[in-house]
Structure formats: structure tokens, C-alpha cells
Design a protein around this motif. Structure first.
Motif, PDB file in Angstrom:
ATOM      1  N   ALA A 109       0.824  -1.207   0.000  1.00  0.00           N
ATOM      2  CA  ALA A 109       0.000   0.000   0.000  1.00  0.00           C
ATOM      3  C   ALA A 109       0.858   1.258   0.000  1.00  0.00           C
ATOM      4  CB  ALA A 109      -0.932  -0.012   1.212  1.00  0.00           C
ATOM      5  N   THR A 110       1.993   1.199   0.685  1.00  0.00           N
ATOM      6  CA  THR A 110       2.897   2.347   0.733  1.00  0.00           C
ATOM      7  C   THR A 110       3.540   2.588  -0.624  1.00  0.00           C
ATOM      8  OG1 THR A 110       3.358   1.960   3.078  1.00  0.00           O
ATOM      9  CG2 THR A 110       4.944   3.287   1.853  1.00  0.00           C
ATOM     10  N   LEU A 111       4.003   1.533  -1.283  1.00  0.00           N
ATOM     11  CA  LEU A 111       4.681   1.697  -2.570  1.00  0.00           C
ATOM     12  C   LEU A 111       3.718   1.974  -3.714  1.00  0.00           C
ATOM     13  CD1 LEU A 111       7.092   0.649  -0.926  1.00  0.00           C
ATOM     14  CD2 LEU A 111       7.759  -0.694  -2.921  1.00  0.00           C
ATOM     15  N   LEU A 112       2.519   1.410  -3.641  1.00  0.00           N
ATOM     16  CA  LEU A 112       1.550   1.602  -4.717  1.00  0.00           C
ATOM     17  C   LEU A 112       0.710   2.857  -4.529  1.00  0.00           C
ATOM     18  CD1 LEU A 112       0.248  -2.081  -5.044  1.00  0.00           C
ATOM     19  CD2 LEU A 112       2.039  -0.951  -6.405  1.00  0.00           C
TER      20      LEU A 112
ATOM     21  N   GLU B 204      -2.840  -8.295  -7.104  1.00  0.00           N
ATOM     22  CA  GLU B 204      -1.579  -7.922  -6.462  1.00  0.00           C
ATOM     23  C   GLU B 204      -1.428  -8.609  -5.106  1.00  0.00           C
ATOM     24  OE1 GLU B 204      -1.300  -3.475  -8.487  1.00  0.00           O
ATOM     25  OE2 GLU B 204      -2.433  -3.807  -6.634  1.00  0.00           O
ATOM     26  N   SER B 205      -2.504  -8.700  -4.353  1.00  0.00           N
ATOM     27  CA  SER B 205      -2.448  -9.386  -3.059  1.00  0.00           C
ATOM     28  C   SER B 205      -2.106 -10.858  -3.232  1.00  0.00           C
ATOM     29  CB  SER B 205      -3.787  -9.237  -2.332  1.00  0.00           C
ATOM     30  OG  SER B 205      -4.037  -7.889  -2.000  1.00  0.00           O
ATOM     31  N   ASP B 206      -2.691 -11.480  -4.260  1.00  0.00           N
ATOM     32  CA  ASP B 206      -2.373 -12.888  -4.539  1.00  0.00           C
ATOM     33  C   ASP B 206      -0.901 -13.049  -4.904  1.00  0.00           C
ATOM     34  OD1 ASP B 206      -4.967 -13.576  -4.035  1.00  0.00           O
ATOM     35  OD2 ASP B 206      -5.562 -13.687  -6.147  1.00  0.00           O
ATOM     36  N   ALA B 207      -0.380 -12.104  -5.688  1.00  0.00           N
ATOM     37  CA  ALA B 207       1.025 -12.180  -6.109  1.00  0.00           C
ATOM     38  C   ALA B 207       1.961 -12.064  -4.922  1.00  0.00           C
ATOM     39  CB  ALA B 207       1.321 -11.078  -7.123  1.00  0.00           C
ATOM     40  N   LEU B 208       1.562 -11.263  -3.929  1.00  0.00           N
ATOM     41  CA  LEU B 208       2.413 -11.089  -2.752  1.00  0.00           C
ATOM     42  C   LEU B 208       2.507 -12.379  -1.929  1.00  0.00           C
ATOM     43  CD1 LEU B 208       1.272  -7.539  -1.552  1.00  0.00           C
ATOM     44  CD2 LEU B 208       3.400  -8.145  -2.730  1.00  0.00           C
ATOM     45  N   GLY B 209       1.542 -13.261  -2.079  1.00  0.00           N
ATOM     46  CA  GLY B 209       1.561 -14.504  -1.326  1.00  0.00           C
ATOM     47  C   GLY B 209       2.303 -15.629  -2.001  1.00  0.00           C
ATOM     48  N   LYS B 210       2.827 -15.373  -3.197  1.00  0.00           N
ATOM     49  CA  LYS B 210       3.543 -16.411  -3.932  1.00  0.00           C
ATOM     50  C   LYS B 210       5.044 -16.290  -3.710  1.00  0.00           C
ATOM     51  CE  LYS B 210      -0.010 -16.633  -7.526  1.00  0.00           C
ATOM     52  NZ  LYS B 210      -0.306 -16.397  -8.970  1.00  0.00           N
ATOM     53  N   PRO B 211       5.806 -17.350  -4.038  1.00  0.00           N
ATOM     54  CA  PRO B 211       7.265 -17.269  -3.867  1.00  0.00           C
ATOM     55  C   PRO B 211       7.856 -16.150  -4.708  1.00  0.00           C
ATOM     56  CG  PRO B 211       6.564 -19.538  -4.242  1.00  0.00           C
ATOM     57  CD  PRO B 211       5.367 -18.678  -4.512  1.00  0.00           C
ATOM     58  N   GLY B 212       8.875 -15.539  -4.194  1.00  0.00           N
ATOM     59  CA  GLY B 212       9.538 -14.465  -4.926  1.00  0.00           C
ATOM     60  C   GLY B 212       9.880 -13.311  -4.005  1.00  0.00           C
ATOM     61  N   ASP B 213      10.411 -12.283  -4.581  1.00  0.00           N
ATOM     62  CA  ASP B 213      10.867 -11.115  -3.830  1.00  0.00           C
ATOM     63  C   ASP B 213       9.792 -10.046  -3.906  1.00  0.00           C
ATOM     64  OD1 ASP B 213      12.098  -8.755  -2.972  1.00  0.00           O
ATOM     65  OD2 ASP B 213      14.074  -9.533  -3.499  1.00  0.00           O
ATOM     66  N   ASN B 214       8.997  -9.923  -2.849  1.00  0.00           N
ATOM     67  CA  ASN B 214       7.865  -9.002  -2.888  1.00  0.00           C
ATOM     68  C   ASN B 214       8.281  -7.551  -3.062  1.00  0.00           C
ATOM     69  OD1 ASN B 214       5.968 -11.013  -2.658  1.00  0.00           O
ATOM     70  ND2 ASN B 214       5.796 -10.863  -0.430  1.00  0.00           N
ATOM     71  N   LEU B 215       9.330  -7.135  -2.378  1.00  0.00           N
ATOM     72  CA  LEU B 215       9.755  -5.745  -2.498  1.00  0.00           C
ATOM     73  C   LEU B 215      10.202  -5.439  -3.925  1.00  0.00           C
ATOM     74  CD1 LEU B 215      10.403  -2.967  -1.464  1.00  0.00           C
ATOM     75  CD2 LEU B 215      12.558  -3.841  -0.533  1.00  0.00           C
ATOM     76  N   ALA B 216      11.024  -6.321  -4.488  1.00  0.00           N
ATOM     77  CA  ALA B 216      11.471  -6.114  -5.863  1.00  0.00           C
ATOM     78  C   ALA B 216      10.295  -6.148  -6.833  1.00  0.00           C
ATOM     79  CB  ALA B 216      12.497  -7.176  -6.251  1.00  0.00           C
ATOM     80  N   LEU B 217       9.348  -7.077  -6.580  1.00  0.00           N
ATOM     81  CA  LEU B 217       8.185  -7.190  -7.454  1.00  0.00           C
ATOM     82  C   LEU B 217       7.359  -5.909  -7.428  1.00  0.00           C
ATOM     83  CD1 LEU B 217       6.669  -9.264  -9.265  1.00  0.00           C
ATOM     84  CD2 LEU B 217       5.274  -9.783  -7.255  1.00  0.00           C
ATOM     85  N   LEU B 218       7.200  -5.305  -6.260  1.00  0.00           N
ATOM     86  CA  LEU B 218       6.434  -4.064  -6.146  1.00  0.00           C
ATOM     87  C   LEU B 218       7.136  -2.913  -6.851  1.00  0.00           C
ATOM     88  CD1 LEU B 218       5.354  -4.421  -2.425  1.00  0.00           C
ATOM     89  CD2 LEU B 218       3.794  -4.331  -4.379  1.00  0.00           C
ATOM     90  N   LEU B 219       8.455  -2.826  -6.685  1.00  0.00           N
ATOM     91  CA  LEU B 219       9.203  -1.755  -7.340  1.00  0.00           C
ATOM     92  C   LEU B 219       9.196  -1.906  -8.854  1.00  0.00           C
ATOM     93  CD1 LEU B 219      12.306  -1.532  -4.958  1.00  0.00           C
ATOM     94  CD2 LEU B 219      10.420   0.102  -5.126  1.00  0.00           C
ATOM     95  N   ALA B 220       9.109  -3.142  -9.328  1.00  0.00           N
ATOM     96  CA  ALA B 220       9.094  -3.397 -10.766  1.00  0.00           C
ATOM     97  C   ALA B 220       7.689  -3.410 -11.352  1.00  0.00           C
ATOM     98  CB  ALA B 220       9.782  -4.738 -11.067  1.00  0.00           C
ATOM     99  N   SER B 221       6.685  -3.225 -10.507  1.00  0.00           N
ATOM    100  CA  SER B 221       5.304  -3.351 -10.955  1.00  0.00           C
ATOM    101  C   SER B 221       4.911  -2.206 -11.885  1.00  0.00           C
ATOM    102  CB  SER B 221       4.369  -3.348  -9.741  1.00  0.00           C
ATOM    103  OG  SER B 221       4.367  -2.068  -9.107  1.00  0.00           O
TER     104      SER B 221
END
Length: 503
Positions: free
Chosen positions: A469-472, A480-497
Motif C-alpha cells: 500500500a505504501t509503494l503503490l 496484487e495481493s495474490d502475487a504477494l503470497g507467492k514465492p519471490g521477492d515481494n519488495l522487488a516485485l512491487l518496485l518493478a510493478s
């Protein structure tokens, strides 16, 4: 064809970084080195409310922060929501009243370069000043609380672009940044154009120092005259002719800068170090006859007064109001701003005689501005700075960070032509892969000289959902919430979104 998705890229990259982590210092050891290097911590203290937007869409506060700043940091939304967007804008319109101590500390080691007499800059190593200029150009928007001022400094730096790689510009561009761009960024356009015309850096860059007419047969150098009208005032379709270019060039003959050696006039050693690059007017090199510029007569005998007459004519021309209004609307509304918005902003510019704050007030009050949420694609510099601000990063803005801006194609003060870096999105779409790589490197502290306290900031925010919520600048949607629950780097994924790429 490689169709690797952003998530696949980030998952693979994160795994590779984890495997190679042994070759890097620990965060604790690195941070110690960083503090020894800078002499202090440079993250912004998170001592207020960190509550992000509760809206499912970009609300007016988040929109204002996205456009009037280089991107909000943790806590900025809560502060501006509490005071109101209008009050925040008034705060930003008075940058001199804003305590900017953190930014001052960030650039303290370079401050001497900004305030030393111009002649003394020639005592510096020729290769030292341009990198300093670029580093400070990153540090200021990352750390400054005077965000709208820094946004406008970047805007005008592109508008009056100077490549420090040409001649003595490497010594004089810092003074231009101080005395032209930063002195007038929220001031008066006409005064800024005049300051630019007599800037030693601009006189070097566009050959104004060599614009002379000492004999009836000598032709003036028209380089600056052409760019003054094409890029700085009227615009390429502003209604001027080749005749106007030559007449303006005649008006501006005789202005030059003192040099160590031959200045084109006497062939002798002219000035001591303290006077190097001092701007002077040479009557014997000025065309003092009558001229006509854009249909207006300039009488003979004005001498150096020709300059002010030319600035008055071009800065007050209706084409200039429309050209500047269009560029501002592209910057703050969309790549193809509605004509009604351009008309209103151009009228405000003309009625206020080039008052930049008055012009911006009209722009920011337009319905087209308020309805343009998420329509602007961040240029690389904006993207990188917004990521550093969003993660409350510490950075020395040195080679580690430069390397990413180089690969994305937007290092400050390195554009070679006088038109400045392109503003519209189509020029920057090819930078996406390097944006993803930057996001992954930043999230995992793999950029030398830059550090984020990742675990601490996520804990302070209240978890990954609050981080999103802060980054978006809004609550994450279902996908997006579903994506955050999957394997991977959430911070990087948000910055690259896609959402973070836009403002």
C-alpha cells in the motif's frame, strides 16, 4: 523470443543473488563502511504515522505526492493527508522556509564546489566537477523536503540543457545550476532566460562567446540565437524565421567571457584566475545598428541594451506562453495534454508575465490535472529516485547507482544536445529490463554505496500488505495481493510493478 515475465525474472534473480551472497559483505559491515564514508546516517527518520492510503484507487493526496514530488517516502502520505494537499502545495511553494537539514548533510562534502568563486573552479581537476554535479543532482531529490522545487529544477535543467562535456562547461555548469536553474526554478521565466543568456556555461555551450561582428563583412554566430527561440522560448513552430535568427544573433554580439588565453579579441593573456569566465560586453564586437525581431523594431545605439530588448520580445511572445504551457502540461498531466489545459496554463503564463508559481497554480487547479492519475510513465531518473525515497534508502549516489542510470539512459547532465532528455514515455519503454534489474538489486542491497534497512522498514510499516500500500499509494488489488503470497521477492516485485512505474 524470450518471454520471461517480471515475476519469473525476479524469482530467478533473487535465487541467484542468494546463492552468490557469500561474496558480498554483510549488511552490518557494509553499513559501517557507508557511515564511515559519509560521516552520518542519511535515512529519513520514521518518527510519524506510517499509515498508507486506505483507498482502492489513487486518491487526491497520493496523486499530489506522485506529481509534485519525486515520489513519497514512508510516512509522507499520512503527513500530507493530515495537513491537506492544498496546504502541502503552499508549503512547497515556499522552499526557502522548509528546513532541509538532511539534504544539506547529504551534500555537505560537495558544498564548497557550489559556493566557490567561479574562477576558482578552474583550479579543480577537470574530471572532478562533472561527477560531483551529477551526484548532487541525485542526492538532492532523494533527500530534500523541498520536493516541488527539485522537480522544477530538473524540468528547467532539461529546458536549458547544457552538456558539461563541452569546453569550459565542465568548470562553469555548477555555477549555471546555482545562478540560473536553482535561483529561478520557482521564480520568473523572463529573468531565468536572461540569466541563462549571460551564463558562462551557456555562452560556452552554444558559442555565444564567439558571437562577434567587428567588421561589416563579419557574420555573427547564430547558434545561441536559434536555440533561444527554438528551445528556450517560442518553440520550433513558434513563428520565427531565419531572418529573425540572424537579427537576434546581431543583437547578442559582443557578449563574451574572460579567458586565460586568447578570447578572440586581443590574442593576449587577459585575466587572472579570479576573473576567469567573467562575463563582459565588448562594444567593439557588437553590431550597434538597427534590427527587427519578430516584427518589432530595435533602434540603433542601444549597445548592451539589445539583450534586454530581445529577451523582452521573445519571452512575452504568445508562442512562448503556449510552448512553455505545453511542456509543463506534458510534465504534470500527460504526454498528450488536453488543449483546454494548455490554453488555460498559457493564459496564466502570459497574464502573470512568466511568473512560474502563478502558472503552476493554474495548472494544478485544472480538472485535467486531477483526473490524470497514473497517466505518466516515470523517466528512468524519476523511477530510480522514487524507489530510493519509497524504501527510505541511504545512498552515496556514486558509481554503483550511476551504472543503472547509464544503462537506462538518463544520467543527470549527460545529454549531448541542447534539447534535453525526452519527456514523453515512448522514448523510455525500452528501459524496462534494466528497471527490473535495478529493483531486484535495490531490494537485496546489491548496489554499492546504497542501502535499505529492508526488514526494519517492513516491520515498521506492518508487513508486506502495508508495504504494498505504501509503494503503490493505494491498497493492493486482488491480483496484487495474490502475487504477494507467492514465492519471490515481494519488495522487488512491487518496485518493478506497472503501478510503481507510473505516477
Amino acid at each position: 523470443m524470450n518471454t520471461t515475465s517480471r515475476r519469473e525474472f525476479l524469482i530467478t534473480g533473487a535465487s541467484a543473488l542468494a546463492l552468490s551472497g557469500a561474496i558480498f559483505k554483510s549488511v552490518q559491515g557494509w553499513l559501517g563502511d557507508f557511515q564511515q564514508y559519509t560521516g552520518r546516517e542519511l535515512h529519513r527518520p520514521l518518527d510519524g504515522s506510517l499509515t498508507p492510503s486506505a483507498s482502492a484507487q489513487i486518491d487526491p493526496v497520493a496523486h499530489a505526492l506522485n506529481r509534485w514530488t519525486f515520489g513519497p517516502g514512508p510516512g509522507d502520505y499520512a503527513r500530507v493527508a493530515a495537513m491537506g494537499a492544498d496546504a502541502f502545495l503552499e508549503e512547497q511553494f515556499a522552499p526557502e522556509k522548509i528546513d532541509d537539514g538532511l539534504c544539506d548533510r547529504a551534500i555537505a562534502r560537495f558544498s564548497e564546489c557550489w559556493w566557490e568563486p567561479l574562477g576558482e573552479a578552474y583550479e579543480e581537476d577537470a574530471e572532478y566537477l562533472p561527477p560531483v554535479l551529477r551526484r548532487v543532482a541525485i542526492l538532492r531529490p532523494v533527500y530534500s523536503r523541498r520536493q516541488l522545487f527539485e522537480v522544477m529544477c530538473e524540468f528547467w535543467s532539461d529546458h536549458f540543457n547544457i552538456d558539461p562535456g563541452k569546453g569550459d562547461c565542465r568548470y562553469t555548469k555548477i555555477a549555471d545550476d546555482r545562478d540560473v536553474i536553482r535561483a529561478h526554478a520557482l521564480g520568473n521565466f523572463r529573468e531565468m532566460v536572461r540569466a541563462s543568456a549571460l551564463s558562462p556555461a551557456m555562452l560556452w555551450y552554444l558559442d555565444g562567446r564567439a558571437n562577434v561582428k567587428r567588421t561589416p563583412s563579419e557574420k555573427p554566430n547564430e547558434n545561441y540565437a536559434r536555440e533561444l527561440m527554438e528551445l528556450h522560448t517560442l518553440g520550433v513552430h513558434g513563428g520565427y524565421t531565419q531572418h529573425d535568427v540572424m537579427e537576434v544573433a546581431r543583437c547578442l554580439t559582443g557578449w563574451t567571457i574572460l579567458a586565460k588565453k586568447d578570447d578572440g579579441f586581443s590574442g593576449k593573456l587577459l585575466s587572472p584566475l579570479k576573473d576567469r569566465a567573467k562575463v563582459v560586453f565588448r562594444k567593439d564586437a557588437h553590431d550597434n545598428a538597427a534590427k527587427q525581431v519578430l516584427g518589432q523594431s530595435i533602434p540603433a545605439g542601444l549597445g548592451e541594451g539589445d539583450l534586454d530588448r530581445v529577451i523582452e520580445i521573445v519571452a512575452s511572445h504568445p508562442s512562448t506562453a503556449r510552448f512553455i504551457a505545453t511542456k509543463l502540461c506534458v510534465r504534470f498531466i500527460s504526454d498528450e495534454p488536453p488543449p483546454a489545459a494548455i490554453d488555460a496554463v498559457a493564459l496564466a503564463f502570459a497574464d502573470s508575465k512568466g511568473d512560474i508559481k502563478a502558472t503552476l497554480r493554474t495548472l494544478f487547479a485544472r480538472p485535467e490535472f486531477h483526473s490524470s492519475t497514473g497517466m505518466k510513465f516515470k523517466r528512468p531518473f524519476h523511477f530510480v529516485v522514487s524507489a530510493l525515497r519509497a524504501t527510505n534508502a541511504e545512498t552515496d549516489a556514486d558509481r554503483g547507482l550511476f551504472s543503472y542510470l547509464e544503462k537506462m539512459g538518463q544520467v543527470p547532465f549527460r545529454y549531448p544536445t541542447p534539447d534535453g532528455y525526452p519527456a514523453r514515455a515512448q522514448h523510455w519503454h525500452a528501459t524496462l529490463l534494466w528497471r527490473w534489474k535495478f529493483a531486484l538489486a535495490l531490494a537485496n542491497n546489491r548496489i554499492k554505496g546504497t542501502h535499505i534497512a529492508r526488514k526494519e522498514i517492513i516491520a515498521q510499516l506492518g508487513g508486506d500488505h502495508a508495504l504494498a500500500a505504501t509503494l503503490l499509494n493505494r491498497q493492493p488489488n486482488t491480483e496484487e495481493s495474490d502475487a504477494l503470497g507467492k514465492p519471490g521477492d515481494n519488495l522487488a516485485l512491487l518496485l518493478a510493478s506497472p503501478t510503481f512505474q507510473r505516477c
